[in-house]
Design an enzyme around this catalytic site. Structure first.
Site, PDB file in Angstrom:
ATOM      1  N   GLU A  36       0.823  -1.209   0.000  1.00 28.61           N
ATOM      2  CA  GLU A  36       0.000   0.000   0.000  1.00 28.61           C
ATOM      3  C   GLU A  36       0.858   1.261   0.000  1.00 28.61           C
ATOM      4  OE1 GLU A  36      -3.088   0.387  -0.583  1.00 28.61           O
ATOM      5  OE2 GLU A  36      -3.623  -1.726  -0.600  1.00 28.61           O
ATOM      6  N   TYR A 113      -6.179   6.184   4.933  1.00 34.61           N
ATOM      7  CA  TYR A 113      -6.353   5.233   3.833  1.00 34.61           C
ATOM      8  C   TYR A 113      -5.549   3.949   4.090  1.00 34.61           C
ATOM      9  CZ  TYR A 113      -5.754   2.596  -0.265  1.00 34.61           C
ATOM     10  OH  TYR A 113      -5.703   1.519  -1.098  1.00 34.61           O
ATOM     11  N   ASP A 131      -9.444   5.386  -1.687  1.00 32.96           N
ATOM     12  CA  ASP A 131      -8.426   6.205  -2.348  1.00 32.96           C
ATOM     13  C   ASP A 131      -9.116   7.032  -3.428  1.00 32.96           C
ATOM     14  OD1 ASP A 131      -8.983   4.438  -4.375  1.00 32.96           O
ATOM     15  OD2 ASP A 131      -6.930   3.738  -4.655  1.00 32.96           O
ATOM     16  N   CYS A 169     -13.626   2.834 -14.825  1.00 36.18           N
ATOM     17  CA  CYS A 169     -14.278   4.079 -14.428  1.00 36.18           C
ATOM     18  C   CYS A 169     -13.187   5.119 -14.141  1.00 36.18           C
ATOM     19  CB  CYS A 169     -15.148   3.835 -13.197  1.00 36.18           C
ATOM     20  SG  CYS A 169     -16.272   5.182 -12.824  1.00 36.18           S
ATOM     21  N   CYS A 176     -18.080   3.652 -19.958  1.00 39.18           N
ATOM     22  CA  CYS A 176     -19.455   3.317 -19.576  1.00 39.18           C
ATOM     23  C   CYS A 176     -20.088   2.372 -20.590  1.00 39.18           C
ATOM     24  CB  CYS A 176     -20.304   4.582 -19.473  1.00 39.18           C
ATOM     25  SG  CYS A 176     -19.620   5.829 -18.380  1.00 39.18           S
ATOM     26  N   CYS A 180     -18.075  -1.872 -18.764  1.00 41.55           N
ATOM     27  CA  CYS A 180     -18.262  -1.559 -17.341  1.00 41.55           C
ATOM     28  C   CYS A 180     -19.246  -2.556 -16.732  1.00 41.55           C
ATOM     29  CB  CYS A 180     -18.788  -0.135 -17.146  1.00 41.55           C
ATOM     30  SG  CYS A 180     -19.099   0.173 -15.383  1.00 41.55           S
ATOM     31  N   CYS A 186     -26.333   2.644 -13.128  1.00 41.81           N
ATOM     32  CA  CYS A 186     -25.366   3.687 -12.741  1.00 41.81           C
ATOM     33  C   CYS A 186     -26.044   5.056 -12.902  1.00 41.81           C
ATOM     34  CB  CYS A 186     -24.113   3.630 -13.613  1.00 41.81           C
ATOM     35  SG  CYS A 186     -22.972   4.993 -13.260  1.00 41.81           S
TER      36      CYS A 186
END
Ligand code: SF4
Length: 257
Positions: A36, A113, A131, A169, A176, A180, A186
């Site tokens: 991370e 985070y 994030d 995305c 889209c 997706c 959505c």
């Protein structure tokens, strides 16, 4: 899998297409912390070889804690933002000395985070680390809040959200209409208002000619040959010394011990 708004689709897509990244094969807290911290400001493909070398060399916090900081910074060279390596080293020393704190954010370099990522990806808690990618996907696809998928699916759901934000995305060119997995339902795409639903992004400062680049060059020279003349770039050299990332020996910049 629970039948929650878009969650099943995301989980299936992740199961089918989620890449087999090395930090996804472990639930070890230290390994998740290393991955991370590396991923904080560096792209996945670039992180993979660094992460694999790092974990082969320092597979535990105890081993990293015993390494000289100069070696740690040299191994980090190429990932950028070397303060991350110094903080990781300090965190390893704290863990090796007193164990993992109850409040993970007490560790150097661990913010909300990264603490959430350790809880989610190592401890298996049903939390979603947010994030910039996850924040964007959430704002567009789940503006009223993410579905609760339950603890057994939380790891895959969090990883899937990150993959979705990184590859589908995306900030500038969301796909889209092509690929997706959560397009049905959505609200941003249905309203033709994806741009409007997108949180403002952070603007990347220019790297060419920046102090970050100059400092990186000096650290690269130290990693390659053990020392570099301060006169090459005195301002950048002073800032590395001030940050504890290099030390002065007469006219040279040397690795920290
Ligand atoms: Fe993002 Fe578009 Fe998919 Fe909605 S349909 S989640 S805006 S890529």
């Amino acid at each position: 899998m629970p039948a929650v708004d878009g969650a099943d689709e995301l989980l299936r897509w992740f199961e089918r297409e989620g890449p087999d990244l090395p930090w996804r094969r472990t639930r070890d807290r230290y390994a998740v912390l290393v991955s991370e911290v590396m991923l904080q400001a560096t792209q996945v493909a670039r992180v993979v070889p660094f992460y694999e070398r790092w974990m082969a060399r320092w597979p535990t916090a105890g081993l990293l804690a015993r390494a000289p900081l100069g070696d740690v910074l040299a191994a980090w060279h190429g990932l950028g933002y070397p303060r991350r390596a110094r903080n990781l080293h300090l965190a390893a020393r704290a863990i090796a000395t007193t164990g993992w704190p109850d409040r993970l954010q007490e560790l150097p370099g661990v913010g909300p985070y990264t603490a959430a990522a350790i809880r989610a990806f190592a401890d298996g808690e049903p939390v979603v680390p947010v994030d910039v990618n996850v924040a964007r996907v959430t704002a567009r696809r789940w503006p009223d809040g993410l579905p609760d998928v339950g603890a057994p699916c939380a790891w895959a759901f969090g990883q899937g959200l990150m993959d979705l934000g990184r590859t589908v995305c995306t900030a500038r060119a969301p796909r889209c209409a092509s690929g997706c997995p959560v397009r049905p339902g959505c609200p941003a795409a249905d309203a033709g208002a994806v741009a409007e639903a997108t949180p403002p992004g952070r603007r990347q400062s220019r790297y060419e000619g920046s102090m970050r680049q100059r400092r990186g060059r000096l650290l690269g020279a130290i990693a390659a040959s053990g020392r570099v003349e301060i006169a090459v770039d005195p301002t950048a050299a002073e800032s590395l010394i001030a940050d504890g990332l290099a030390r002065r020996a007469r006219a040279y910049l040397l690795p920290v011990r």
